[in-house]
Design an enzyme around this catalytic site. Structure first.
Site: not given
Length: 299
Positions: A112, A81
């Site tokens: 991960e 954004e």
């Protein structure tokens, strides 16, 4: 080794699956609200992180977001954004998520632990860059390995974790501990921990935008107006600040190539050269640029 707080069982967990859904919905909402309260004690650290983010971009560095799993999705939402909201160029933002950004509904958990991939992802890091690393547990191998590799290259680190005194926080220049209470669904950190992380990121990146001069009276003055909705928003911003009709604002936006800040100065009656020079002299702060130009005019 004791369980981290994010893995503890919530006091209301026993019999949770036997309760009416409406009652469980209330518990889930209360869990979200409790998680948000964990952000308040971290506000000073969040502001420090924002200053580092702004300083990094001002000095030509890059922001590198890194995380795994649900924390990675929170980081992605913030990173993606920054361009539309504050006009931050895409080449000044990196995003590294363990296993890559999922393009299907599958998000494997084993990635991960892939420290080798994290070290490779950190290879482009340079001195002057800032790493923003997230991990609910504070001990996820992927962001830890990325941070270690980036620090060797001279980068600074902001870390966000939901357990105190964890390796990720200990490796940071700015440590943001969001000590969220146990999840209503034990260990499901996409719930409260994720909400707290996203809130902290929202605040940090917004403070960064303000520090960079990309916010004026609560308006996004460095937005990228690349669709009709945003072009209308940009025209409204120019109109409000300069006190001109929207038709004039649109004409000034055309002259400025869609950039709001110079369009405001053009709408206020200044030339393109004056607008460019004033914004450069005031580091892109419209309020200061308008004041300087008015002072010159009256002298």
């Amino acid at each position: 080794m004791p369980l981290p707080a994010t893995e503890h069982l919530h006091p209301d967990a026993p019999g949770l699956d036997t309760r009416p859904l409406g009652e469980v919905a209330t518990l889930l909402l209360e869990g979200q609200l409790a998680a948000l309260q964990a952000v308040r004690p971290a506000l000073d650290a969040i502001a420090q992180a924002a200053r580092l983010m702004a300083e990094t971009l001002r000095n030509g560095g890059t922001l590198s977001y890194v995380a795994a799993g649900s924390s990675g999705l929170m980081a992605l939402a913030d990173a993606a954004e920054l361009g539309g909201t504050f006009g931050i160029p895409a080449d000044r933002i990196r995003f590294s998520m363990a296993g890559g950004v999922p393009v299907t509904a599958t998000m494997p958990g084993d990635t991960e632990d892939d420290s080798t991939a994290a070290q490779a992802a950190a290879a482009e890091t340079r001195p002057g860059d800032l790493v923003i690393a997230l991990s609910a547990s504070g001990s996820t191998p992927y962001p830890l390995a990325y941070v270690a590799a980036a620090r060797e290259k001279g980068a600074r680190v902001v870390a966000i974790a939901n357990n105190p005194d964890t390796p990720l926080l200990q490796a940071a220049d700015v440590a943001i501990c969001l000590a969220t209470p146990p999840e209503v669904i034990s260990g499901s950190t996409r719930l409260g921990a994720g909400t707290a992380q996203k809130t902290a990121l929202n605040i940090a990146s917004t403070l960064m935008g303000i520090e960079l001069g990309h916010v004026h009276d609560g308006m996004m003055v460095n937005l990228v107006a690349d669709n009709e909705k945003l072009r209308g928003r940009a025209a409204g911003i120019v109109s409000r600040i300069a006190g001109v009709p929207e038709e004039t604002a649109l004409a000034c936006l055309d002259r400025s190539g869609g950039a709001v800040k110079p369009a405001v100065l053009l709408a206020a009656g200044h030339s393109e050269t004056e607008a460019t020079q004033a914004l450069a002299a005031t580091h892109g702060r419209i309020r200061d640029a308008l004041s300087d130009l008015q002072t010159r005019k009256t002298n």
